[in-house]
Design an enzyme around this catalytic site. Structure first.
Site, PDB file in Angstrom:
ATOM      1  N   SER A   1       0.791  -1.229   0.000  1.00 13.97           N
ATOM      2  CA  SER A   1       0.000   0.000   0.000  1.00 13.97           C
ATOM      3  C   SER A   1       0.821   1.275   0.000  1.00 13.97           C
ATOM      4  CB  SER A   1      -0.948   0.025   1.202  1.00 13.97           C
ATOM      5  OG  SER A   1      -0.211   0.009   2.398  1.00 13.97           O
TER       6      SER A   1
ATOM      7  N   HIS B   1      -0.180   6.631   6.199  1.00 17.06           N
ATOM      8  CA  HIS B   1       0.340   6.312   4.868  1.00 17.06           C
ATOM      9  C   HIS B   1       0.716   7.605   4.147  1.00 17.06           C
ATOM     10  CE1 HIS B   1      -1.104   2.289   5.520  1.00 17.06           C
ATOM     11  NE2 HIS B   1      -0.660   1.908   4.339  1.00 17.06           N
TER      12      HIS B   1
END
Length: 300
Positions: free
Chosen positions: A53, A280
């Site tokens: 990811s 992230h």
């Protein structure tokens, strides 16, 4: 890195944030250039992007590719690199939650199955970027165990290093041969390809962190920060040992960690202030990663 309760990895703090919210996973650094002989291709032919990811970059931009459960964004670093170097072909098979086993086997997501990522690497491939390894270390299983109401706590560090065994260090060491085997397989499948291993960016700041915005004690912040650095060192070492380049994204992202101001950070906190999933890279982070990779790509 995190799994579909997440996407691509970083350290326990990443998955802790994901557990809490129920979500899924530059200044140029000292990146190491890959071998530059005439026997490798580079950015002019077929470019294949592999990864988790931190490569697919969930929610940083418009959805791209299939299956939808991989959460690829059209402005992740592979897409940005492709737009810059303009290869003849571009294939992004990165997928949120991927591990090294996802390179050779299918990966089921909450919305579709991703084929083995290495299937995209062919004999005509001239460039491969690889952003993988964090999920193999097993951070997801430790998800809910590092958040705390004690700003100076280190419960996770104490538990994970009990009896003289550093579990994260041991898992990182166990992942090294998997990275080695992956790089060797890429060389076999695409003997003319330039390979670039992409490291993980700086997620945590130097110092004690930013409790309670990040509800992790200062002792655990230091431990997790060191564990992430150890993971990146392993990736760099394996790249060097297996004729690949290494894109150091940690050095240029220092000072842009999740504890910095919303207009400065390249990695989002537990509550994102820009398009991204918690813990992230955001769009600025993916752009910085792309620039680091581009500096290593062979072009005519």
């Amino acid at each position: 890195m995190a799994k579909k309760s997440g996407g691509g990895c970083l350290v326990l703090v990443i998955v802790a944030g994901l557990a809490i919210f129920g979500y899924y996973q530059w200044q140029k650094g000292s990146s190491a250039a890959p071998p530059s002989g005439d026997d490798t291709g580079g950015g002019t032919g077929r470019y294949v992007a592999l990864g988790d990811s931190y490569t697919s970059a969930p929610r940083t931009g418009a959805a791209a590719g299939t299956p939808p459960g991989c959460d690829r964004s059209a402005n992740n670093y592979p897409h940005l690199v492709s737009a810059s170097i303009k290869p003849a072909e571009f294939v992004d098979v990165s997928c949120s939650g991927a591990v090294t086993a996802s390179m050779t086997g299918t990966q089921k997501t909450a919305n579709g199955t991703n084929p083995a990522q290495l299937d995209a690497v062919t004999k005509t491939t001239t460039l491969v970027t690889v952003g993988i390894g964090g999920n193999d270390v097993g951070f997801i299983a430790l998800a809910q165990q590092c958040t705390t109401v004690h700003p100076n706590g280190a419960a996770c560090r104490d538990r994970l290093t009990a009896d003289g065994h550093d579990q994260l260090a041991e898992r990182t060491a166990a992942t090294a041969p998997k990275i080695a085997a992956l790089l060797d397989t890429i060389h076999t499948k695409a003997p003319k390809a330039q390979i670039i291993v992409v490291g993980y960016p700086t997620v945590l700041p130097d110092g004690d962190g930013c409790w309670p915005a990040l509800p992790v004690g200062s002792g655990d912040v230091a431990y997790l920060r060191d564990s992430l650095a150890n993971l990146n060192t392993m990736l760099s070492d394996q790249a060097k040992a297996h004729k690949a380049g290494y894109a150091d994204t940690a050095t240029p992202s220092k000072g842009h960690d999740l504890c910095t101001a919303s207009d400065t950070r390249w990695t989002e906190g537990i509550v994102p202030t820009s398009h991204a999933i918690p813990l992230h890279p955001n769009a600025k982070g993916e752009q910085a990663m792309a620039e680091t990779v581009e500096n290593l790509v062979k072009t005519p």
